[in-house]
Design a protein around this motif. Sequence first.
Motif, PDB file in Angstrom:
ATOM      1  N   LEU A 108      -1.154   7.765   8.390  1.00 50.45           N
ATOM      2  CA  LEU A 108      -0.650   7.818   7.021  1.00 50.45           C
ATOM      3  C   LEU A 108      -1.019   9.147   6.366  1.00 50.45           C
ATOM      4  O   LEU A 108      -2.002   9.797   6.751  1.00 50.45           O
ATOM      5  CB  LEU A 108      -1.196   6.648   6.223  1.00 50.45           C
ATOM      6  CG  LEU A 108      -0.812   5.263   6.762  1.00 50.45           C
ATOM      7  CD1 LEU A 108      -1.414   4.167   5.894  1.00 50.45           C
ATOM      8  CD2 LEU A 108       0.691   5.102   6.845  1.00 50.45           C
ATOM      9  N   ARG A 119       0.362   3.988  -2.934  1.00 47.47           N
ATOM     10  CA  ARG A 119      -0.836   4.833  -2.820  1.00 47.47           C
ATOM     11  C   ARG A 119      -0.705   5.855  -1.702  1.00 47.47           C
ATOM     12  O   ARG A 119      -1.104   7.011  -1.855  1.00 47.47           O
ATOM     13  CB  ARG A 119      -2.068   3.945  -2.573  1.00 47.47           C
ATOM     14  CG  ARG A 119      -3.362   4.727  -2.379  1.00 47.47           C
ATOM     15  CD  ARG A 119      -4.544   3.839  -2.667  1.00 47.47           C
ATOM     16  NE  ARG A 119      -4.600   2.709  -1.754  1.00 47.47           N
ATOM     17  CZ  ARG A 119      -5.268   2.732  -0.599  1.00 47.47           C
ATOM     18  NH1 ARG A 119      -5.877   3.834  -0.214  1.00 47.47           N
ATOM     19  NH2 ARG A 119      -5.313   1.674   0.165  1.00 47.47           N
ATOM     20  N   HIS A 120      -0.131   5.465  -0.570  1.00 48.12           N
ATOM     21  CA  HIS A 120      -0.098   6.368   0.574  1.00 48.12           C
ATOM     22  C   HIS A 120       1.034   7.390   0.512  1.00 48.12           C
ATOM     23  O   HIS A 120       0.898   8.500   1.024  1.00 48.12           O
ATOM     24  CB  HIS A 120       0.023   5.561   1.869  1.00 48.12           C
ATOM     25  CG  HIS A 120      -1.234   4.862   2.264  1.00 48.12           C
ATOM     26  ND1 HIS A 120      -2.408   5.526   2.521  1.00 48.12           N
ATOM     27  CD2 HIS A 120      -1.509   3.534   2.434  1.00 48.12           C
ATOM     28  CE1 HIS A 120      -3.344   4.657   2.837  1.00 48.12           C
ATOM     29  NE2 HIS A 120      -2.830   3.442   2.790  1.00 48.12           N
ATOM     30  N   TRP A 176      -1.484  -1.822   6.751  1.00 48.51           N
ATOM     31  CA  TRP A 176      -2.263  -0.877   7.558  1.00 48.51           C
ATOM     32  C   TRP A 176      -3.671  -0.678   7.018  1.00 48.51           C
ATOM     33  O   TRP A 176      -4.606  -0.439   7.781  1.00 48.51           O
ATOM     34  CB  TRP A 176      -1.520   0.454   7.619  1.00 48.51           C
ATOM     35  CG  TRP A 176      -0.190   0.326   8.298  1.00 48.51           C
ATOM     36  CD1 TRP A 176       0.115  -0.453   9.375  1.00 48.51           C
ATOM     37  CD2 TRP A 176       1.032   0.971   7.936  1.00 48.51           C
ATOM     38  NE1 TRP A 176       1.439  -0.326   9.718  1.00 48.51           N
ATOM     39  CE2 TRP A 176       2.032   0.544   8.849  1.00 48.51           C
ATOM     40  CE3 TRP A 176       1.395   1.867   6.942  1.00 48.51           C
ATOM     41  CZ2 TRP A 176       3.346   0.982   8.797  1.00 48.51           C
ATOM     42  CZ3 TRP A 176       2.706   2.307   6.875  1.00 48.51           C
ATOM     43  CH2 TRP A 176       3.665   1.873   7.796  1.00 48.51           C
ATOM     44  N   ASP A 177      -3.868  -0.746   5.704  1.00 51.02           N
ATOM     45  CA  ASP A 177      -5.208  -0.592   5.156  1.00 51.02           C
ATOM     46  C   ASP A 177      -6.126  -1.710   5.653  1.00 51.02           C
ATOM     47  O   ASP A 177      -7.299  -1.477   5.970  1.00 51.02           O
ATOM     48  CB  ASP A 177      -5.160  -0.602   3.629  1.00 51.02           C
ATOM     49  CG  ASP A 177      -4.701   0.731   3.063  1.00 51.02           C
ATOM     50  OD1 ASP A 177      -4.667   1.715   3.825  1.00 51.02           O
ATOM     51  OD2 ASP A 177      -4.377   0.801   1.870  1.00 51.02           O
ATOM     52  N   GLY A 200      -2.517  10.193   3.651  1.00 49.61           N
ATOM     53  CA  GLY A 200      -3.857  10.431   3.140  1.00 49.61           C
ATOM     54  C   GLY A 200      -4.920  10.560   4.208  1.00 49.61           C
ATOM     55  O   GLY A 200      -6.036  10.989   3.932  1.00 49.61           O
ATOM     56  N   TRP A 201      -4.574  10.192   5.459  1.00 50.56           N
ATOM     57  CA  TRP A 201      -5.553  10.245   6.538  1.00 50.56           C
ATOM     58  C   TRP A 201      -5.466  11.525   7.357  1.00 50.56           C
ATOM     59  O   TRP A 201      -6.274  11.740   8.256  1.00 50.56           O
ATOM     60  CB  TRP A 201      -5.357   9.059   7.486  1.00 50.56           C
ATOM     61  CG  TRP A 201      -5.504   7.719   6.852  1.00 50.56           C
ATOM     62  CD1 TRP A 201      -6.128   7.436   5.672  1.00 50.56           C
ATOM     63  CD2 TRP A 201      -5.035   6.473   7.370  1.00 50.56           C
ATOM     64  NE1 TRP A 201      -6.065   6.088   5.420  1.00 50.56           N
ATOM     65  CE2 TRP A 201      -5.405   5.475   6.443  1.00 50.56           C
ATOM     66  CE3 TRP A 201      -4.347   6.109   8.527  1.00 50.56           C
ATOM     67  CZ2 TRP A 201      -5.096   4.134   6.633  1.00 50.56           C
ATOM     68  CZ3 TRP A 201      -4.044   4.771   8.715  1.00 50.56           C
ATOM     69  CH2 TRP A 201      -4.412   3.790   7.787  1.00 50.56           C
ATOM     70  N   CYS A 252       6.646  14.368   0.415  1.00 48.05           N
ATOM     71  CA  CYS A 252       6.393  14.016   1.822  1.00 48.05           C
ATOM     72  C   CYS A 252       6.798  15.150   2.759  1.00 48.05           C
ATOM     73  O   CYS A 252       6.311  15.191   3.908  1.00 48.05           O
ATOM     74  CB  CYS A 252       7.164  12.751   2.200  1.00 48.05           C
ATOM     75  SG  CYS A 252       6.517  11.232   1.478  1.00 48.05           S
ATOM     76  N   THR A 283       0.807  -1.225   0.000  1.00 50.86           N
ATOM     77  CA  THR A 283       0.000   0.000   0.000  1.00 50.86           C
ATOM     78  C   THR A 283       0.842   1.279   0.000  1.00 50.86           C
ATOM     79  O   THR A 283       0.286   2.372   0.003  1.00 50.86           O
ATOM     80  CB  THR A 283      -0.921   0.032   1.238  1.00 50.86           C
ATOM     81  OG1 THR A 283      -0.119   0.030   2.423  1.00 50.86           O
ATOM     82  CG2 THR A 283      -1.831  -1.185   1.258  1.00 50.86           C
ATOM     83  N   SER A 284       2.161   1.153  -0.023  1.00 49.49           N
ATOM     84  CA  SER A 284       3.018   2.330   0.116  1.00 49.49           C
ATOM     85  C   SER A 284       2.916   3.279  -1.068  1.00 49.49           C
ATOM     86  O   SER A 284       2.991   4.499  -0.909  1.00 49.49           O
ATOM     87  CB  SER A 284       4.482   1.915   0.306  1.00 49.49           C
ATOM     88  OG  SER A 284       4.647   1.221   1.516  1.00 49.49           O
TER      89      SER A 284
END
Length: 298
Positions: A244, A103-104, A225-226, A246-247, A293, A100-101
């Motif tokens: 993360l 995307r995040h 984590w997702d 996006g959150w 980042c 998932t890295s």
Amino acid sequence: MTLDDLRTFIAVCRAGSLSAVARELSCTQSAVSQHVKRLERELGVSLLERHARGVVPTSAGRILQAAASDGIGGIDLAVRRLKEQVRGEGGTVRITTGATSVRHFMAEAVVDFRDRYPHVGLEFQTMSSSRSCFDALAADDLDLAWITLGEAVRGIEQRPVVELPWVLAVRADDPLAGRPRVEPAELAAAQLITPPDGSTSRGRLDAWLGELDVVLPTVTSVADWDTAVLLAELGLGQAVVPLLPGWRECGPAGLRLVPVPELPPLSVGWAVRRWDALSPLGRAFADTVAGHCAPLGP
């Protein structure tokens, strides 16, 4: 010994099976065995131990595997880059990371990099853990690995990019949902969903809680984590996860992300064999991700 002998030996160590490597290389198991035997004759030591479920390297085999992986990986990388220069192609940046890295952490950076370098390819090799990323980086002709930073690893340089504070993801109807913070001691009484045992992030979490004399109860562990926050949303527990990117402005739907500020943040970033040997394109991609980042801060 030949490079093919060493490549085959490395593949056998990683697969733990002569037959699996034979299928991968479209040759006989005997041919694979001959590569290993040639190394053993030249070195005068046994390199593999046979077991019911396959083979594992001996102590001598582990020494050769580590050295050969570093050497072969560096040679493959150099040959690939030289061929790209001869053909006049833009080249390719190869990255290994968790599922998932991208995307995040990299979605915007990938678009930015592609706009700046339209003829350069990006290849992503997905791994299940930072440890697997280290192994792939050492054994293959990969440029970069995006990992959770942990203990020093021989032959690998790590560079932090962003720090992620820990939060507890709970459903909106959870008694903790309205709290401004959660204390680490409260995690011991929670029905937790965490990263799996043996992962770098779980090791960091356990070490920090151990310093606070907090022992986690039996928990549900997941590989990413997702999935952790999805299980929390389904009501299977409370997920202790890093916050993360996006959150930060809008958390996962149906959940509240309650800070656990006493836990030190989790550092994530890049790992390479050697920064001074990284290709200009690899460095450009690493810098592009770090630049996107940077506004997140610690």
